[in-house]
Design an enzyme around this catalytic site. Sequence first.
Site, mmCIF file in Angstrom:
data_model
loop_
_atom_site.group_PDB
_atom_site.id
_atom_site.type_symbol
_atom_site.label_atom_id
_atom_site.label_comp_id
_atom_site.label_asym_id
_atom_site.label_seq_id
_atom_site.Cartn_x
_atom_site.Cartn_y
_atom_site.Cartn_z
ATOM 1 C CG ASP A 81 -14.581 -25.994 -101.310
ATOM 2 O OD1 ASP A 81 -14.864 -26.497 -100.207
ATOM 3 O OD2 ASP A 81 -15.316 -25.165 -101.882
HETATM 4 C C1 BGC Z 1 -17.691 -24.999 -99.292
HETATM 5 C C2 BGC Z 1 -16.607 -24.223 -98.568
HETATM 6 C C3 BGC Z 1 -16.515 -24.653 -97.135
HETATM 7 C C4 BGC Z 1 -16.264 -26.148 -97.094
HETATM 8 C C5 BGC Z 1 -16.116 -26.696 -95.694
HETATM 9 C C6 BGC Z 1 -17.576 -26.492 -99.074
HETATM 10 O O1 BGC Z 1 -18.746 -27.115 -99.491
HETATM 11 O O2 BGC Z 1 -17.648 -24.695 -100.669
HETATM 12 O O3 BGC Z 1 -16.860 -22.841 -98.649
HETATM 13 O O4 BGC Z 1 -15.509 -23.953 -96.474
HETATM 14 O O5 BGC Z 1 -17.343 -26.817 -97.728
HETATM 15 O O6 BGC Z 1 -17.321 -26.741 -95.055
#
Ligand code: BGC
Length: 727
Positions: free
Chosen positions: A249
């Site tokens: 993530d």
């Molecule tokens: C989120 C993810 C997301 C990623 C990219 C993170 O803050 O938890 O679900 O895909 O950002 O935007």
Amino acid sequence: MYSYFFISILFYTAVVHANVLSWDEAYIKAAVLVGQMSLDQKVAITTGRGWANGPCGGNTYPISSPHFPSLCLQDGPLGVRGANNVTSGVAGINAAASFDKMAIRARADYLGKEFRGKGIHVQLGPAVNMMRSPKSGRAWEGSGEDPYLAGIVAAESIKGVQAHGVIANVKHYILNDQELNRMTSSSEIDARTLHEIHLWPFARSVEAGVGSVMCSFNKISGVHACENDYLLNTVLKGELGFKGFVVSDWWATHSTVQAANGGLDMAMPGDITLPTAIDIPGSSDSYFGKNLTDAVIQKDVSESRTTDMAMRIVASWYKMHQDENFPQTQLSFDQRNSPFVNVQENHRVLVREMGAASNVLLKNINFTLPIVPSQVKSIAVIGSDAGPPPNGINTCFLNYCSNGTLAQGWGSGTADFPYLIDPLQGLREVFGDTKIKSTLNDWDLHQAAEIAKDADFAFVFSNADSGEGLLGIYGDRKNLSLWQNGDNLIKAVADANSNTIVVIHSVGPVLMPWINHPNIKAVLWPGLPGQESGHSLADIVTGKVNPSGRLPYTIAKREEDYNVDIDLDQVVEYSERLLMGYKWFDHAGIEPLFPFGYGLSYTSFDYDDLKVKTRVFYDDDAKRIVSDAIVRASINVRNRGTYDGAEIVQAYLSFPKSANSPPQQLRGFEKIFLQKGQNATVEFDLRKTELSIWDVSTGTWVIPAGEFTIGIGASSRDIRMSIGFTF
Ligand code: BGC
């Protein structure tokens, strides 16, 4: 009931899907390409270029000789984030509420087309974290409180998207079920609960051939998810046999050596330090990149590990045929500069169908609904949730405000609306302007009552929102009450009009202190229906579509009835073990207001002739059940009402006492459309997986000894027939 368009799309999916390579074929191709890569090159393709350093939310470094492109990774589960001319459809929680495998696949199919059309290699979805607490801020991105349902939604979503050559990314692995302290907390769980509940949808995703998995922000037993050797190497890649790549993530990579050895294959967005503002490019330092190359040179990480990382990435790319005519990426990090590429086609038709298919009818006294527009003189429409956002659509960053009607939650899982048909507009189109009086003011109760009082029917709207805990915003729900004075507004309208119809747009359960008000004749629950909100609502209100949506979570009478709340500590204890959602309510004998799987129809169905056959694949010679053991249950369902409509037939399994399992667990559901008077047989096949429990002592799935019961009915609390069986 499905349109021709819908059916043709499914056929198309089947044809394209047949082309996806097997992992073995993909690995053979990948070995040739990766075999030509230097250490630096292998590392480059595992490393993100840093925040805002490329057109997409995540961008890897490209290499030449051999050539491998920069991969574009982009949110999210319900549509292309940060893009123009895309479809902004129903949320994941609505896909689940449809309990409709074909519709879920059709949704994934158009998502796959749109991501491909924008040249996105990896779609950052589906999200499969559980609605462990009704307050979990991002639960609306996923499928609710049941792992079996979440597993089906995930598998159908992945197959649909990947059929178009886009790598799906199942997230967030794992135990990332609340927003509070998501970057710092540690989730603590026992092995059985992990396997039977939280790992389940990831396991089904791996079976569906998912190309990538996103490891989450939180720790598990004190170890960061993205460097957790046990969960990534032993469980995901070992036990589940996952062949694709694990991507962190965004900024969930916390080290070089532990992360690489712990099973992380790609660091995103690549830089170490968080940007100071959302539109400022990140730093160029990385836990991967040069740090990873150095770690290999110093022998802290083996070169074969970097080969494995590269193989996993390149094999996923080949598996989806991204080496053949993959379109140029058509995004820009600064959305205003995005190229004009319209990928919407007529996907709005599917969003409308899906919005109607996921609308749950909770109450309908004396057949108040459906309403025939020509027989009505006047309609009142009340509440800000019925109207457009006062400042226009897409004016709040990532939807971080609740203005006007609620059609999606907030955070990275949102997609800009190309337009938004609000409920008032949808109802105007079917009832005509002149019959409708409305107010979008939630606070002037006197005015609301005045408008409501003489109308034939008074529609009152309210909502409850939540989302991702980003940028200092509290993401989880602080309570289960309606927003914007909702309870008072509903009561004021109901006091004034004896044909009150309540409509709630919500991310999850809400408390309904007004539910037994005698003037509230109907309650509709459209959840988060996306851009076609008003149209899909009108289709249900007028009976063009007979409701068949079902609750993917339990709505309790009182907040205290739920056994899981947001954990305020840094240690998030999964002490409910297997008793999450309806499993807890069943176990504790608590009567919910509306149970899991519940939803009314304009018609009614009879169930009859339940049969069960065991040992479908029993090996008589070996006298044992072979691995794909199947139980087949069948039941006859008849539409005995006066409307054509679909029933969601649900199968719940009770394990033998020796298993120490929750009283019953969903193990099958089928949507069946029946004309009035028509009947059909519905079958449920259960594999060994669905009949097993996780045996902690051997670390394997086993079928427990003793008598099972399968109960079939219309909700978890409306089992019409049940039958016992043993092996
Ligand atoms: C989120 C993810 C997301 C990623 C990219 C993170 O803050 O938890 O679900 O895909 O950002 O935007």
